[in-house]
Design an enzyme around this catalytic site. Sequence first.
Site, PDB file in Angstrom:
ATOM      1  N   LYS A   1      -3.882   0.367  -4.258  1.00 32.73           N
ATOM      2  CA  LYS A   1      -2.917   0.290  -3.156  1.00 32.73           C
ATOM      3  C   LYS A   1      -1.889  -0.777  -3.486  1.00 32.73           C
ATOM      4  O   LYS A   1      -2.240  -1.884  -3.911  1.00 32.73           O
ATOM      5  CB  LYS A   1      -3.628  -0.069  -1.858  1.00 32.73           C
ATOM      6  CG  LYS A   1      -2.670  -0.317  -0.716  1.00 32.73           C
ATOM      7  CD  LYS A   1      -3.368  -0.377   0.600  1.00 32.73           C
ATOM      8  CE  LYS A   1      -3.561  -1.784   1.066  1.00 32.73           C
ATOM      9  NZ  LYS A   1      -3.943  -1.865   2.469  1.00 32.73           N
TER      10      LYS A   1
HETATM   11  C1  R5P Z   1      -4.011  -5.958   3.936  1.00 29.36           C
HETATM   12  O1  R5P Z   1      -4.439  -6.395   2.892  1.00 29.36           O
HETATM   13  C2  R5P Z   1      -4.767  -5.016   4.677  1.00 29.36           C
HETATM   14  O2  R5P Z   1      -5.721  -4.519   3.789  1.00 29.36           O
HETATM   15  C3  R5P Z   1      -4.060  -3.829   5.339  1.00 29.36           C
HETATM   16  O3  R5P Z   1      -4.998  -2.830   5.446  1.00 29.36           O
HETATM   17  C4  R5P Z   1      -2.914  -3.250   4.578  1.00 29.36           C
HETATM   18  O4  R5P Z   1      -1.921  -4.210   4.410  1.00 29.36           O
HETATM   19  C5  R5P Z   1      -2.352  -1.965   5.209  1.00 29.36           C
HETATM   20  O5  R5P Z   1      -1.902  -2.193   6.470  1.00 29.36           O
HETATM   21  P1  R5P Z   1      -0.360  -2.311   6.842  1.00 29.36           P
HETATM   22  O6  R5P Z   1       0.193  -0.913   6.687  1.00 29.36           O
HETATM   23  O7  R5P Z   1      -0.337  -2.781   8.246  1.00 29.36           O
HETATM   24  O8  R5P Z   1       0.285  -3.247   5.872  1.00 29.36           O
END
Ligand code: R5P
Length: 269
Positions: free
Chosen positions: A172
Amino acid sequence: MDWGMKNRLNRILQPETGRTLMLAIDHGYFLGPTSGLEEPYETVKDLIPHADSLMLTRGVLRSCIPPGTKIPIVLRMSGGTSILKELSEEGLTVAVEDAIRLNASAITLSVFIGADGERATLLNLAKLVDAGHQYGIPVLAVTAVGKDMVREARYLGLACRIAAELGAHMVKTYFCDGFEEIVRNTPVPIVIAGGKKRPERDALQMAYDAIQAGASGVDMGRNIFQSDSPVGMIKAVRAIVQKDAGLEEAFTIYEEEKAGTPVLEPQPA
Ligand code: R5P
């Protein structure tokens, strides 16, 4: 790759499209109380039918999500830091046996490349990959961005490639200019995080651009659950990720859901 590993990967990346919509609600593990996640199940119960998986911590899973809920789980396995101190010093916080008890379809941790915790978090990734292989559980590496790092292709590409080289099954990262080059250099599927809340149209544009640039989906949280129409947003993002919808089509789905006139799903003849 054995059958269990492949089966779990197919629960996350839909076999028909090779793509996924992960709904992320793990923010509290370092942010504490998070707007929109005060009562996690109240927030996600209407969103779950439109998500391919739910990413969260074991604490919220055990305390808040009914075990009868039909959604593959992506379990956060790292933490130990808070926004009050150095975020990059994360350690592993969950044993793989507990992930199995919780029936996780994938396990995840953050790696902080270019920050104080770089070495420790990368070695944690390697440990988690070994543990995942022992039991057939895929690992999603989250390329977290330290406060001094810029979200640009050169840095994010470095992070994604290193995570893949260490054995992550999915990575990710953040969307940025030059994303195609990151995809080309990363030999495993990439999903993008949503990041801080932005206007709905901008968030949909980012999801669309990422898919066009070769992303295998999104792992999105705040831009869905903090929206003025969370169901509208998740349906719109789903259309982009799983149905190749364009930006206008997706934005109309969001607007119609928000207005209370949702687009009807096609009915069988
Ligand atoms: C951050 O490390 C978290 O794992 C969140 O799950 C990730 O950032 C995704 O969430 P958002 O779309 O709110 O950034």
